[in-house]
Each structure stands twice: as structure tokens, then as C-alpha cells.
Design a protein around this motif. Structure first.
Motif, PDB file in Angstrom:
ATOM      1  N   ASN A 329       0.822  -1.208   0.000  1.00  0.00           N
ATOM      2  CA  ASN A 329       0.000   0.000   0.000  1.00  0.00           C
ATOM      3  C   ASN A 329       0.858   1.261   0.000  1.00  0.00           C
ATOM      4  N   MET A 330       1.989   1.209   0.685  1.00  0.00           N
ATOM      5  CA  MET A 330       2.862   2.385   0.743  1.00  0.00           C
ATOM      6  C   MET A 330       3.479   2.681  -0.619  1.00  0.00           C
ATOM      7  N   VAL A 331       3.955   1.654  -1.306  1.00  0.00           N
ATOM      8  CA  VAL A 331       4.625   1.841  -2.593  1.00  0.00           C
ATOM      9  C   VAL A 331       3.632   2.219  -3.688  1.00  0.00           C
ATOM     10  N   LEU A 332       2.472   1.570  -3.695  1.00  0.00           N
ATOM     11  CA  LEU A 332       1.499   1.782  -4.771  1.00  0.00           C
ATOM     12  C   LEU A 332       0.450   2.835  -4.441  1.00  0.00           C
ATOM     13  N   GLY A 333       0.427   3.304  -3.194  1.00  0.00           N
ATOM     14  CA  GLY A 333      -0.511   4.364  -2.828  1.00  0.00           C
ATOM     15  C   GLY A 333      -1.892   3.889  -2.459  1.00  0.00           C
ATOM     16  N   GLY A 334      -2.015   2.685  -1.907  1.00  0.00           N
ATOM     17  CA  GLY A 334      -3.319   2.181  -1.504  1.00  0.00           C
ATOM     18  C   GLY A 334      -3.743   2.695  -0.140  1.00  0.00           C
ATOM     19  N   GLY A 335      -5.027   2.697   0.110  1.00  0.00           N
ATOM     20  CA  GLY A 335      -5.552   3.158   1.392  1.00  0.00           C
ATOM     21  C   GLY A 335      -7.062   3.057   1.421  1.00  0.00           C
ATOM     22  N   LEU A 336      -7.648   3.360   2.564  1.00  0.00           N
ATOM     23  CA  LEU A 336      -9.098   3.328   2.743  1.00  0.00           C
ATOM     24  C   LEU A 336      -9.620   4.729   3.025  1.00  0.00           C
ATOM     25  N   ALA A 337     -10.858   4.975   2.603  1.00  0.00           N
ATOM     26  CA  ALA A 337     -11.459   6.286   2.816  1.00  0.00           C
ATOM     27  C   ALA A 337     -12.005   6.451   4.226  1.00  0.00           C
ATOM     28  N   PHE A 338     -12.301   5.345   4.893  1.00  0.00           N
ATOM     29  CA  PHE A 338     -12.809   5.385   6.262  1.00  0.00           C
ATOM     30  C   PHE A 338     -12.466   4.063   6.930  1.00  0.00           C
ATOM     31  N   PRO A 339     -12.585   3.979   8.248  1.00  0.00           N
ATOM     32  CA  PRO A 339     -12.167   2.755   8.948  1.00  0.00           C
ATOM     33  C   PRO A 339     -12.961   1.535   8.508  1.00  0.00           C
ATOM     34  N   ALA A 340     -12.269   0.422   8.361  1.00  0.00           N
ATOM     35  CA  ALA A 340     -12.924  -0.857   8.069  1.00  0.00           C
ATOM     36  C   ALA A 340     -13.159  -1.556   9.391  1.00  0.00           C
ATOM     37  N   ALA A 341     -14.375  -1.443   9.909  1.00  0.00           N
ATOM     38  CA  ALA A 341     -14.694  -2.029  11.206  1.00  0.00           C
ATOM     39  C   ALA A 341     -16.022  -2.777  11.090  1.00  0.00           C
ATOM     40  N   PRO A 342     -15.969  -4.104  11.260  1.00  0.00           N
ATOM     41  CA  PRO A 342     -14.797  -4.923  11.585  1.00  0.00           C
ATOM     42  C   PRO A 342     -13.887  -5.100  10.375  1.00  0.00           C
ATOM     43  N   GLY A 343     -12.745  -5.764  10.601  1.00  0.00           N
ATOM     44  CA  GLY A 343     -11.764  -5.919   9.542  1.00  0.00           C
ATOM     45  C   GLY A 343     -12.119  -7.006   8.554  1.00  0.00           C
ATOM     46  N   SER A 344     -13.301  -6.949   7.993  1.00  0.00           N
ATOM     47  CA  SER A 344     -13.779  -7.914   7.007  1.00  0.00           C
ATOM     48  C   SER A 344     -13.379  -7.453   5.614  1.00  0.00           C
ATOM     49  N   ILE A 345     -13.191  -8.392   4.710  1.00  0.00           N
ATOM     50  CA  ILE A 345     -12.892  -8.032   3.326  1.00  0.00           C
ATOM     51  C   ILE A 345     -14.047  -7.247   2.724  1.00  0.00           C
ATOM     52  N   ILE A 346     -15.250  -7.465   3.219  1.00  0.00           N
ATOM     53  CA  ILE A 346     -16.413  -6.716   2.738  1.00  0.00           C
ATOM     54  C   ILE A 346     -16.297  -5.253   3.137  1.00  0.00           C
ATOM     55  N   ALA A 347     -15.962  -4.984   4.410  1.00  0.00           N
ATOM     56  CA  ALA A 347     -15.787  -3.611   4.871  1.00  0.00           C
ATOM     57  C   ALA A 347     -14.593  -2.953   4.191  1.00  0.00           C
ATOM     58  N   VAL A 348     -13.521  -3.711   4.008  1.00  0.00           N
ATOM     59  CA  VAL A 348     -12.338  -3.183   3.328  1.00  0.00           C
ATOM     60  C   VAL A 348     -12.683  -2.789   1.902  1.00  0.00           C
ATOM     61  N   THR A 349     -13.476  -3.610   1.218  1.00  0.00           N
ATOM     62  CA  THR A 349     -13.872  -3.314  -0.154  1.00  0.00           C
ATOM     63  C   THR A 349     -14.675  -2.023  -0.237  1.00  0.00           C
ATOM     64  N   ALA A 350     -15.635  -1.869   0.667  1.00  0.00           N
ATOM     65  CA  ALA A 350     -16.467  -0.667   0.658  1.00  0.00           C
ATOM     66  C   ALA A 350     -15.638   0.586   0.890  1.00  0.00           C
TER      67      ALA A 350
END
Length: 539
Positions: A329-350
Motif C-alpha cells: 500500500n505504501m509503494v502503490l498508494g493504496g488506502g481506505l477512505a474510512f475505517p474498516a470495522a470490523p476488519g472484514s474483506i467486505i468492509a475493506v472493499t467498501a
């Protein structure tokens, strides 16, 4: 009727102290996660580059990209592309996006912190005081709210002790309202002139540290701390105490933050569980596939902690996997717009799909970080498990003990751990017999209590509620709440054994039932039978 754990000493006492601190911090954040997610979705949908941002003027009203100097679609696009300092910023705009992150979210945190210390009265004063901190700065004051909120509640509590029992009858409301109002005003002034600038400096220093770690490519080293901390249940203090406040501030300026993925990335846990699925032995191997579903899709990361504790060397694999995800994520510039809670792949995707974060391009980077983290963890953990497979087969099964150690580290039970224990024959065989519950105290309100008041206690309450319903009993309220919120109105309180003493301190008059397993404890049938007997006899 209850079971108490021995008093902690030495390192255990220090660990429990840190856990309680983490629980307190997460207690301010977790009840308000829905508001963070709401802000994230509003940003994702209604900012000018959002999914619905083209529907002007809806975008101007909800996304808030219009002001006296920046009106209309083209002006909003220009303002989004370059803020006053030449960088992307959302805070300059009216509408929902800016005010929510600047005022609503910090005030919710402060109110929750004040309530945790001194109830509704503490929450009100905390909100007033934190408003001064917010206005005295120009950034989202999450760290300030997490400090000023509990502090204001504590000061209010101290103030009320001064004239406790000394107010003349008929003047209670007058004194209470004016004292809280005056104290709130004074704390708001202190927050504006003193506390706000201090917190602004602290936030700047923390932000600079993060930026420095990124600039010299050392941010992945944080995983060396985070991954072992997760296994020891110290992640709340790190994640919700530092990463979430800094991440929200960063996301409010640039649309996303890598900090949301340092702890919440489900890749390392997935890789570890896959390694146990292919290379594990005994109960760990048999239960790992089911645990994958709970961890990866349900977002309950604690499900994989016993696996790591049963083979502590695999923590090295988790550290390597976590560092790999952060590096990607650091090298390619990845990140989330808001917290993924809980840490599910579904929440991460959203959270990764938000246009403010980069849309589908950012989602692919985040997915890549999850996959690489899982692959690296799987490979290293697989080597470790294969190297010790013969020795493990010859040794006694340590998985049941690892589950117990996980709960000891956490200081409480959970539904995830209960599910693992329920499938372990050795744990069932070793479970001590419980003495039957017997009392003449009428039970109309049953409360499941745990640290946070959600998760495992909510599942336990659901199980007992269904048993009560099937028994045809009416008028029995079964709920769940945090131990800190017990108010003395409970008739029967059900807790995990390590938390019973804390629950007794909050309500010593209630019946206290200790259980090992929130999901399928035999004590539930005893409680149902007791309630049936009482209600049937009209007691």
C-alpha cells in the motif's frame, strides 16, 4: 454460583492494565463507528468526483463543494483538485462532508468518553468543552476529543462531590444545570486558548512521524509491533488510540489513509489459517477452514489468535505478512477512505472503493496488499509448521490450551473463542461441572455484560433470549451491555469468569452467573428453569 480468577501480578497486571486502557479508548470509538462509516459513504457518493457527484446540485448540498468563492460544478472540481494550500482538502466546504468530520465525529467521541466517566452529565459537559478544542484548531480534533471528553467528565464528577448532599431541597435542578453550564463554558475557553493548540501540536508531531516513516520506507516496521499486539489483545490501544484518529485526519485531506489498513488488513490472518488448513494437525487443522470464513468475511480477527499461540513461531509469519501488506500500500498508494470495522474483506472493499480514495484502481491495490500479505504469511507459517510437524504429532495437543491462553490474554471470553472451544473434545471433557443456580430473587431483567457490551455478549444474549422464548416465558428482558454501563437495575448478570468481580462491583445486589462459553453454556438451561419456576409460582 460464581467463579473468580486469581489476582493478577507482575507482567500480567501490566498487560491487563494496557488492555483496560485499550478497552477505554475503543469504548469511545467503537459505539460511533456507524457515524464514521456514514461520513465515508457520504464522501464516496456525493463529493464532486463521487459516484453521484455529477448530480448537481445534490452534490453541492450533500457533498458540500460550494461556498462564497467556489460555486457550481466547475468551481467545485477546481476546489477539489487544489485547496488553499495547493493540496486536496475537504474541510473548506460547507454541506455534510466537512461539518461531519470537523464537528459531529469529534463531538460524538467526546460525549461517549464523558458518559463513560460520569454518565449523561459528564457527556454534556464533555461535548461543550470539546467544542472549544475544535474551534481552536483547523483540523479534525479526534485526539483532542479522546482526551478532553473523559477529562471533562472527570472534572464534572469532582465538582459535584464538592456540594454533594449540601444543596437545599428545591434547588437541585438550578445548581446542577448552572454548575454544569458554567463548568462547560470554562472548559471550552480553556480548550480554545490552551488545550486546542497543544493537541494541534501533538497531532502535527504524530502526523510528521507517520510521514517520515513513509518517506524513508519504514512504515512496514510498525507491523513488528502491531501483529504481536493483536495476538495479545493490545491492538485496540494502538488501532483506535492512534491509527483511527490520524487516519481520519489524513483521509479528510487526501481522501484516503494507509493507516486504516495497518491493523485491519485481513491478509495475515487468512494466510495463517490457510497454513494450518494444509499443514496443521489435530483440532487446529480441522477447525481452520471454518475459522477462515469467520475471520475473512466476518472480520473477527481474534479467531486466529489461538492458532498463533499454539505455535508462537508463526507470529513471525504474521509480522512478515503484515509488513508486506503495508509495503504494498505504501509503494502503490493504496488506502481506505474510512475505517474498516470490523476488519472484514467486505468492509475493506467498501472503504477502498470510494472515489475519494481512487475508486477501482485503489481497490485493486488494496486487494493486492491483502493477497500478498496472505501469501507471505502462508508460506512462512507453512515452513514453520512443516518443520515441526513430526514433533507436534508426538506431543500432546496444545490447541485447547492456546484457546485458554488467548482468553487469558484478552481478559474475557468471546463468541469466536467459544466456537473453537465447542469443537474441541478435550476442552469439553475438561470443563468443570457448574453448581445449579438457586435463588428466590425474582428475575425480570437479565443482562449479558462484557468489556465493550457487544460482540460475544450480544450473541450470548441472543442464545438465551431464544431459550426464554421457546420456554414460553413472557416479561423477561434479555439484553447485553458493557460492564461500565451496569446501573443497578439488573436482576441477573451473566459474565465470563474473569469479569464477574468487576460486574459485582457495579451491581452487588444482582444475581451473578459466571460462564466459560457464551454460546452454549449449560448455565442457560438452569437460568431458564429458575425463571420458569418463579413465574409459574407467581413469585
Amino acid at each position: 454460583m460464581t467463579t473468580t480468577s486469581p489476582s493478577p501480578t507482575g507482567v500480567n497486571r501490566a498487560r491487563i492494565g494496557v488492555q483496560r486502557f485499550g478497552t477505554f479508548l475503543s469504548g469511545m470509538i467503537m459505539p460511533n463507528i456507524a457515524a464514521f462509516i456514514a461520513w465515508g459513504f457520504i464522501t464516496m457518493l456525493f463529493i464532486s468526483v463521487g459516484w453521484l457527484g455529477m448530480w448537481h446540485p445534490v452534490a453541492d448540498l450533500l457533498g458540500g463543494f460550494g461556498n462564497a468563492d467556489t460555486l457550481g460544478w466547475h468551481g467545485a472540481m477546481t476546489a477539489l483538485a487544489k485547496g488553499p494550500d495547493g493540496t486536496t482538502t475537504f474541510l473548506q466546504y460547507v454541506g455534510l462532508v466537512g461539518p461531519m468530520v470537523t464537528y459531529l465525529l469529534p463531538l460524538l467521541i467526546a460525549n461517549t468518553g464523558g458518559r463513560m466517566v460520569y454518565g449523561e452529565r459528564g457527556g454534556v459537559v464533555a461535548s461543550i468543552a470539546t467544542m472549544g478544542v475544535i474551534v481552536g484548531t483547523d483540523i479534525p480534533m479526534f485526539l483532542g476529543a479522546m482526551i478532553m471528553g473523559p477529562l471533562a467528565g472527570l472534572v464534572t464528577k469532582w465538582m459535584d462531590r464538592i456540594w454533594d448532599g449540601k444543596i437545599r431541597p428545591g434547588f437541585e435542578m438550578l445548581v446542577n444545570n448552572f454548575s454544569a453550564g458554567i463548568l462547560g463554558m470554562l472548559l471550552a475557553i480553556v480548550g480554545f486558548f490552551g488545550f486546542g493548540p497543544i493537541m494541534l501540536g501533538i497531532s502535527a508531531v504524530l502526523g510528521t512521524v507517520v510521514a517520515w516513516l513513509v518517506s524513508i520506507h519504514l512504515l512496514p516496521i510498525v507491523s513488528v509491533i502491531v501483529e504481536p499486539a493483536k495476538v495479545l489483545f493490545l491492538n485496540n490501544a494502538i488501532n483506535h488510540g492512534v491509527f483511527t484518529p490520524l487516519g481520519i485526519e489524513q483521509a479528510s485531506h487526501v481522501g484516503k489513509s494507509i493507516l486504516f489498513l495497518i491493523e485491519a488488513n485481513p491478509g495475515p490472518g487468512l494466510g495463517l489459517l490457510l497454513a494450518f488448513t494444509f499443514f496443521g494437525i489435530g483440532e487446529a487443522k480441522a477447525s481452520a477452514p471454518g475459522a477462515i470464513i469467520i475471520q475473512f468475511f466476518g472480520g473477527i480477527h481474534e479467531i486466529y489468535f489461538p492458532y498463533a499461540l499454539s505455535k508462537p513461531m508463526t507470529i513471525l509469519a504474521l509480522m512478515a505478512g503484515g509488513a508486506t501488506g503495508v509495503t504494498t500500500n505504501m509503494v502503490l498508494g493504496g488506502g481506505l477512505a474510512f475505517p474498516a470495522a470490523p476488519g472484514s474483506i467486505i468492509a475493506v472493499t467498501a472503504a477502498a472503493l470510494s472515489p475519494a480514495a481512487g475508486g477501482f484502481g485503489n481497490l485493486l491495490i488494496v486487494y493486492l496488499s491483502v493477497v500478498l500479505a496472505a501469501v507471505v504469511t502462508f508460506l512462512i507459517a507453512g515452513v514453520i509448521l512443516r518443520a515441526s510437524r513430526r514433533r507436534d504429532l508426538a506431543a500432546a495437543d496444545t490447541f485447547g490450551a492456546a484457546i485458554a491462553q488467548t482468553e487469558a490474554n484478552k481478559g474475557r471470553s468471546s463468541a469466536a473463542m467459544d466456537a473453537l472451544r465447542a469443537s474441541s473434545a478435550s476442552a469439553v471433557a475438561a470443563a468443570p461441572a457448574e453448581a445449579p443456580v438457586a435463588t428466590e430473587h425474582r428475575i425480570d431483567r437479565i443482562v449479558f455484560a462484557c468489556d465493550a457490551g457487544m460482540g460475544s455478549s450480544a450473541m450470548g444474549a441472543s442464545v438465551l433470549r431464544n431459550k426464554i422464548k421457546k420456554a414460553g416465558l413472557e416479561g423477561v428482558d434479555v439484553t447485553n451491555k458493557a460492564i461500565a454501563n451496569l446501573d443497578g437495575t439488573e436482576d441477573l448478570i451473566i459474565t465470563q469468569q474473569q469479569l464477574t468481580d468487576r460486574a459485582k462491583a457495579r451491581n452487588g445486589d444482582a444475581i451473578h452467573v459466571s460462564v466459560d462459553n457464551f454460546m452454549n453454556s449449560p448455565r442457560y438451561d438452569e437460568v431458564v428453569e429458575m425463571v420458569r419456576r418463579q413465574h409459574g409460582d407467581g413469585a
